[in-house]
Design a protein around this motif. Structure first.
Motif, PDB file in Angstrom:
ATOM      1  N   ARG A 116      -4.986   8.974 -11.182  1.00 21.24           N
ATOM      2  CA  ARG A 116      -3.907   8.047 -10.804  1.00 21.24           C
ATOM      3  C   ARG A 116      -4.323   6.592 -11.027  1.00 21.24           C
ATOM      4  NH1 ARG A 116      -0.837   8.154  -4.902  1.00 21.24           N
ATOM      5  NH2 ARG A 116       0.890   6.809  -5.532  1.00 21.24           N
ATOM      6  N   VAL A 117      -5.551   6.264 -10.663  1.00 20.49           N
ATOM      7  CA  VAL A 117      -6.062   4.905 -10.819  1.00 20.49           C
ATOM      8  C   VAL A 117      -6.150   4.530 -12.293  1.00 20.49           C
ATOM      9  CG1 VAL A 117      -8.144   3.489 -10.532  1.00 20.49           C
ATOM     10  CG2 VAL A 117      -7.264   4.828  -8.603  1.00 20.49           C
TER      11      VAL A 117
ATOM     12  N   GLY B 114     -14.399  16.736  -4.393  1.00 18.84           N
ATOM     13  CA  GLY B 114     -14.402  16.270  -5.777  1.00 18.84           C
ATOM     14  C   GLY B 114     -13.061  16.483  -6.464  1.00 18.84           C
ATOM     15  N   ALA B 115     -12.426  17.616  -6.219  1.00 15.79           N
ATOM     16  CA  ALA B 115     -11.116  17.897  -6.822  1.00 15.79           C
ATOM     17  C   ALA B 115     -10.059  16.916  -6.313  1.00 15.79           C
ATOM     18  CB  ALA B 115     -10.695  19.338  -6.540  1.00 15.79           C
ATOM     19  N   ARG B 116     -10.092  16.604  -5.016  1.00 10.49           N
ATOM     20  CA  ARG B 116      -9.151  15.612  -4.456  1.00 10.49           C
ATOM     21  C   ARG B 116      -9.368  14.253  -5.086  1.00 10.49           C
ATOM     22  NH1 ARG B 116      -9.675  13.623   0.531  1.00 10.49           N
ATOM     23  NH2 ARG B 116     -11.399  14.813   1.374  1.00 10.49           N
ATOM     24  N   VAL B 117     -10.634  13.861  -5.165  1.00 11.46           N
ATOM     25  CA  VAL B 117     -10.991  12.553  -5.704  1.00 11.46           C
ATOM     26  C   VAL B 117     -10.622  12.451  -7.183  1.00 11.46           C
ATOM     27  CG1 VAL B 117     -13.009  11.155  -6.309  1.00 11.46           C
ATOM     28  CG2 VAL B 117     -12.738  11.996  -3.988  1.00 11.46           C
ATOM     29  N   ASP B 118     -10.779  13.539  -7.923  1.00 11.37           N
ATOM     30  CA  ASP B 118     -10.417  13.526  -9.349  1.00 11.37           C
ATOM     31  C   ASP B 118      -8.938  13.182  -9.541  1.00 11.37           C
ATOM     32  OD1 ASP B 118     -13.002  14.091 -10.126  1.00 11.37           O
ATOM     33  OD2 ASP B 118     -12.612  16.216 -10.558  1.00 11.37           O
TER      34      ASP B 118
ATOM     35  N   LEU C  63     -16.097   9.420  -4.864  1.00 10.15           N
ATOM     36  CA  LEU C  63     -15.267   8.733  -5.855  1.00 10.15           C
ATOM     37  C   LEU C  63     -16.130   7.929  -6.833  1.00 10.15           C
ATOM     38  CD1 LEU C  63     -11.831   7.354  -5.547  1.00 10.15           C
ATOM     39  CD2 LEU C  63     -13.520   5.768  -6.405  1.00 10.15           C
ATOM     40  N   ALA C  64     -17.127   7.230  -6.337  1.00 13.83           N
ATOM     41  CA  ALA C  64     -18.016   6.465  -7.222  1.00 13.83           C
ATOM     42  C   ALA C  64     -18.721   7.398  -8.202  1.00 13.83           C
ATOM     43  CB  ALA C  64     -19.033   5.679  -6.402  1.00 13.83           C
ATOM     44  N   ALA C  65     -19.196   8.523  -7.701  1.00 16.53           N
ATOM     45  CA  ALA C  65     -19.872   9.486  -8.573  1.00 16.53           C
ATOM     46  C   ALA C  65     -18.918  10.023  -9.635  1.00 16.53           C
ATOM     47  CB  ALA C  65     -20.445  10.631  -7.733  1.00 16.53           C
ATOM     48  N   ARG C  66     -17.742  10.420  -9.236  1.00 17.37           N
ATOM     49  CA  ARG C  66     -16.768  10.990 -10.178  1.00 17.37           C
ATOM     50  C   ARG C  66     -16.286   9.931 -11.172  1.00 17.37           C
ATOM     51  NH1 ARG C  66     -17.410  14.809 -11.788  1.00 17.37           N
ATOM     52  NH2 ARG C  66     -15.270  15.409 -12.246  1.00 17.37           N
ATOM     53  N   TRP C  67     -16.162   8.671 -10.743  1.00 20.29           N
ATOM     54  CA  TRP C  67     -15.734   7.586 -11.625  1.00 20.29           C
ATOM     55  C   TRP C  67     -16.641   7.497 -12.846  1.00 20.29           C
ATOM     56  CZ3 TRP C  67     -11.581   4.627 -12.244  1.00 20.29           C
ATOM     57  CH2 TRP C  67     -11.685   3.502 -13.073  1.00 20.29           C
ATOM     58  N   ILE C  68     -17.938   7.649 -12.615  1.00 17.62           N
ATOM     59  CA  ILE C  68     -18.892   7.512 -13.723  1.00 17.62           C
ATOM     60  C   ILE C  68     -19.302   8.870 -14.310  1.00 17.62           C
ATOM     61  CG2 ILE C  68     -19.702   5.237 -13.020  1.00 17.62           C
ATOM     62  CD1 ILE C  68     -22.166   6.538 -11.786  1.00 17.62           C
TER      63      ILE C  68
ATOM     64  N   ALA D 153       0.806  -1.223   0.000  1.00 17.99           N
ATOM     65  CA  ALA D 153       0.000   0.000   0.000  1.00 17.99           C
ATOM     66  C   ALA D 153       0.837   1.269   0.000  1.00 17.99           C
ATOM     67  CB  ALA D 153      -0.938  -0.004   1.194  1.00 17.99           C
ATOM     68  N   ILE D 154       0.334   2.241  -0.736  1.00 13.79           N
ATOM     69  CA  ILE D 154       0.912   3.581  -0.796  1.00 13.79           C
ATOM     70  C   ILE D 154      -0.116   4.543  -0.219  1.00 13.79           C
ATOM     71  CG2 ILE D 154       1.749   5.405  -2.335  1.00 13.79           C
ATOM     72  CD1 ILE D 154       2.300   3.104  -4.399  1.00 13.79           C
ATOM     73  N   GLY D 155       0.293   5.340   0.749  1.00 15.99           N
ATOM     74  CA  GLY D 155      -0.609   6.326   1.331  1.00 15.99           C
ATOM     75  C   GLY D 155      -0.964   7.395   0.308  1.00 15.99           C
ATOM     76  N   ASP D 156      -2.218   7.766   0.249  1.00 16.21           N
ATOM     77  CA  ASP D 156      -2.669   8.799  -0.678  1.00 16.21           C
ATOM     78  C   ASP D 156      -3.583   9.761   0.067  1.00 16.21           C
ATOM     79  OD1 ASP D 156      -3.974  10.355  -2.667  1.00 16.21           O
ATOM     80  OD2 ASP D 156      -3.597   8.794  -4.148  1.00 16.21           O
ATOM     81  N   PRO D 157      -3.142  11.002   0.290  1.00 23.14           N
ATOM     82  CA  PRO D 157      -3.967  11.962   1.024  1.00 23.14           C
ATOM     83  C   PRO D 157      -5.272  12.307   0.307  1.00 23.14           C
ATOM     84  CG  PRO D 157      -1.980  13.023   0.172  1.00 23.14           C
ATOM     85  CD  PRO D 157      -1.843  11.562  -0.094  1.00 23.14           C
ATOM     86  N   GLY D 158      -5.370  12.007  -0.976  1.00 19.37           N
ATOM     87  CA  GLY D 158      -6.620  12.228  -1.702  1.00 19.37           C
ATOM     88  C   GLY D 158      -7.742  11.341  -1.215  1.00 19.37           C
TER      89      GLY D 158
END
Length: 189
Positions: A126-127, A117-121, A146-151, A71-76
């Protein structure tokens, strides 16, 4: 590509309904068992990328399913900053501010939906660059965004994705269109 989205196991505050953003609390015994039940499901997969919120409840869940070393820590992936509402239940907030909805109103002294939303984007970018399956370990409200932004939906659409503790969801593609394969599932699902 499959993106395994794991909400951390139960904590004392998730059990009581208190908003837990920046308060760094551990899992309960029940939360540890929830995480351990996901281990055999996730062990069947190889991950090109494993990202985890730096908060101990997410890290502990990641460790208990056996992916902590990768695992890599991600502040997002840190939970929504609830500001003045940290530690409060929805009922306490509603008593002060009737009609309040986090996905519309954000939190005074904390984050707005567009900030989350900006953090999640950034996490989504990255994903999508990963070459293979991805595992994400984080928290309820941020993963709903994240689920909302994914779609391709706005951050406020996170209100439509209920998410329990200790659950496993899978985001993917339908042909080339971002899609939700499983949401709010349990290890036995």
């Amino acid at each position: 590509m499959n993106v395994f989205v794991i909400r951390h196991g139960e904590t004392e505050w998730s059990l009581s309904g208190q908003h837990t953003g920046t308060t760094d609390i551990p899992l309960t015994d029940s939360g540890r068992r929830q995480a351990e039940r996901m281990r055999p499901v996730l062990a069947r997969h190889t991950f090109a990328l494993v990202l985890v919120s730096p908060m101990q409840r997410a890290r502990e869940t990641c460790d208990l399913v056996g992916l902590g070393a990768a695992a890599i820590g991600d502040p997002g992936l840190i939970e929504w900053n609830y500001g003045e509402y940290e530690g409060h239940t929805p009922q306490q907030i509603q008593a002060k501010r009737p009609g309040w909805l986090i996905f519309r109103d954000g939190c005074p002294g904390g984050e707005t939906p567009s900030q989350v939303g900006a953090r999640v984007d950034q996490v989504v970018t990255r994903v999508r660059a990963a070459k293979g399956d991805v595992a994400l370990f984080a928290h309820g409200h941020v993963l709903r965004v994240l689920a909302a932004r994914w779609i391709g939906l706005p951050p406020r659409a996170g209100q439509h994705f209920l998410l329990n503790t200790g659950t496993l969801s899978v985001l993917t593609y339908y042909h080339e269109v971002p899609a939700v394969r499983v949401w709010n599932g349990h290890a036995a699902d």
